[in-house]
Design an enzyme around this catalytic site. Structure first.
Site, mmCIF file in Angstrom:
data_model
loop_
_atom_site.group_PDB
_atom_site.id
_atom_site.type_symbol
_atom_site.label_atom_id
_atom_site.label_comp_id
_atom_site.label_asym_id
_atom_site.label_seq_id
_atom_site.Cartn_x
_atom_site.Cartn_y
_atom_site.Cartn_z
ATOM 1 N N LYS A 15 2.914 6.902 9.011
ATOM 2 C CA LYS A 15 3.233 5.624 8.372
ATOM 3 C C LYS A 15 4.387 4.971 9.136
ATOM 4 O O LYS A 15 5.429 5.605 9.343
ATOM 5 C CB LYS A 15 3.652 5.927 6.932
ATOM 6 C CG LYS A 15 3.341 4.868 5.921
ATOM 7 C CD LYS A 15 3.652 5.445 4.547
ATOM 8 C CE LYS A 15 3.434 4.454 3.460
ATOM 9 N NZ LYS A 15 3.936 4.972 2.176
HETATM 10 C C1 E4P Z 1 2.825 3.147 -0.616
HETATM 11 O O1 E4P Z 1 2.515 3.652 0.410
HETATM 12 C C2 E4P Z 1 4.227 2.935 -1.032
HETATM 13 O O2 E4P Z 1 4.919 4.094 -0.724
HETATM 14 C C3 E4P Z 1 4.354 2.685 -2.501
HETATM 15 O O3 E4P Z 1 3.145 2.246 -3.047
HETATM 16 C C4 E4P Z 1 5.539 1.857 -2.894
HETATM 17 O O4 E4P Z 1 5.515 1.657 -4.267
HETATM 18 P P1 E4P Z 1 6.771 1.107 -5.092
HETATM 19 O O5 E4P Z 1 6.914 -0.344 -4.828
HETATM 20 O O6 E4P Z 1 6.408 1.377 -6.527
HETATM 21 O O7 E4P Z 1 7.958 1.903 -4.641
#
Ligand code: E4P
Length: 217
Positions: free
Chosen positions: A83
């Site tokens: 990522k």
């Molecule tokens: C996805 O890959 C992200 O890590 C995640 O959905 C972020 O979510 P949040 O906005 O609830 O922290």
């Protein structure tokens, strides 16, 4: 639509994997911190629990260090998906890694133009954050609609991974638009199973069944 769990909690992942409906897992530095676990160790454990992609995020901001971090992370297991943030260095890293056959999830996407750039960089997944978009007065689902249209216009293979999902309506709307994947906290995935009329129906059927005095087994 593929379902990914947005968590680094092993017990939750095991419970969801046992349903046979879990296609992958996404983590981020905040979720790793919340788990209290060692990053490499917990990523290895998660990658062994699901067959699909397990996103592990780099924390460096420059391309060279991102590549070094990605090398360590992708060595953990074949299903680890690197990522990277949606920055110039992140997309440079995306291009290099996907060129090498490594899966890449481009995260922190908040505009359709950013999603276009990620697709051009060969991203396996683009992660638009619908919840955070909504929180800041924008329309998260309008963003998903725009990205779907753009990707279909040009037949980009990049999969739209709806992230920052906060409730079951986000999941429904993402599915109606035709997003490829959604990642949600375990409690949201579990809530998808629930309906008050299902509970009421089971209660009524069991009451009537009991009155027959029969048993199936
Ligand atoms: C996805 O890959 C992200 O890590 C995640 O959905 C972020 O979510 P949040 O906005 O609830 O922290």
């Amino acid at each position: 639509m593929q379902f990914f769990a947005d968590t680094a909690e092993i017990d939750d992942i095991k419970e969801l994997a046992a349903t046979g409906l879990l296609d992958g897992v996404t983590t981020n530095p905040s979720l790793i911190a919340k788990s209290g676990r060692d990053f490499m160790e917990v990523t290895r454990e998660i990658a062994g629990l699901v067959d699909g992609p397990v996103s592990a995020e780099v924390v460096a901001l420059d391309h060279e260090t991102m590549m070094k971090e990605a090398d360590k992370l992708r060595a953990i297991a074949d299903n680890v998906c690197i990522k990277v943030p949606l920055t110039i260095d992140g997309l440079k890293t995306c291009k290099a890694l996907t060129g090498d056959g490594t899966m890449v999830n481009v995260t922190l996407c908040f505009s359709a133009n950013q999603a276009l750039l990620a697709a051009k960089a060969g991203a396996s997944f683009i992660s638009p954050f619908v919840g955070r978009h909504d929180d800041n007065g924008f329309d998260g689902m309008a963003l998903i609609e725009d990205i779907r249209l753009i990707y279909d216009n040009y037949n980009f293979a990049t999969e739209i991974l709806v992230a920052s999902v906060r409730h079951v309506t986000h999941v429904l709307e993402a599915a109606l638009i035709g997003a490829d994947v959604m990642t949600a906290p375990p409690k949201v995935i579990k809530a998808l199973f629930n309906h008050v009329l299902t509970d009421k129906g089971i209660e009524g059927f069991l009451k009537d069944w009991k009155s027959t005095g029969q048993s199936i087994l």
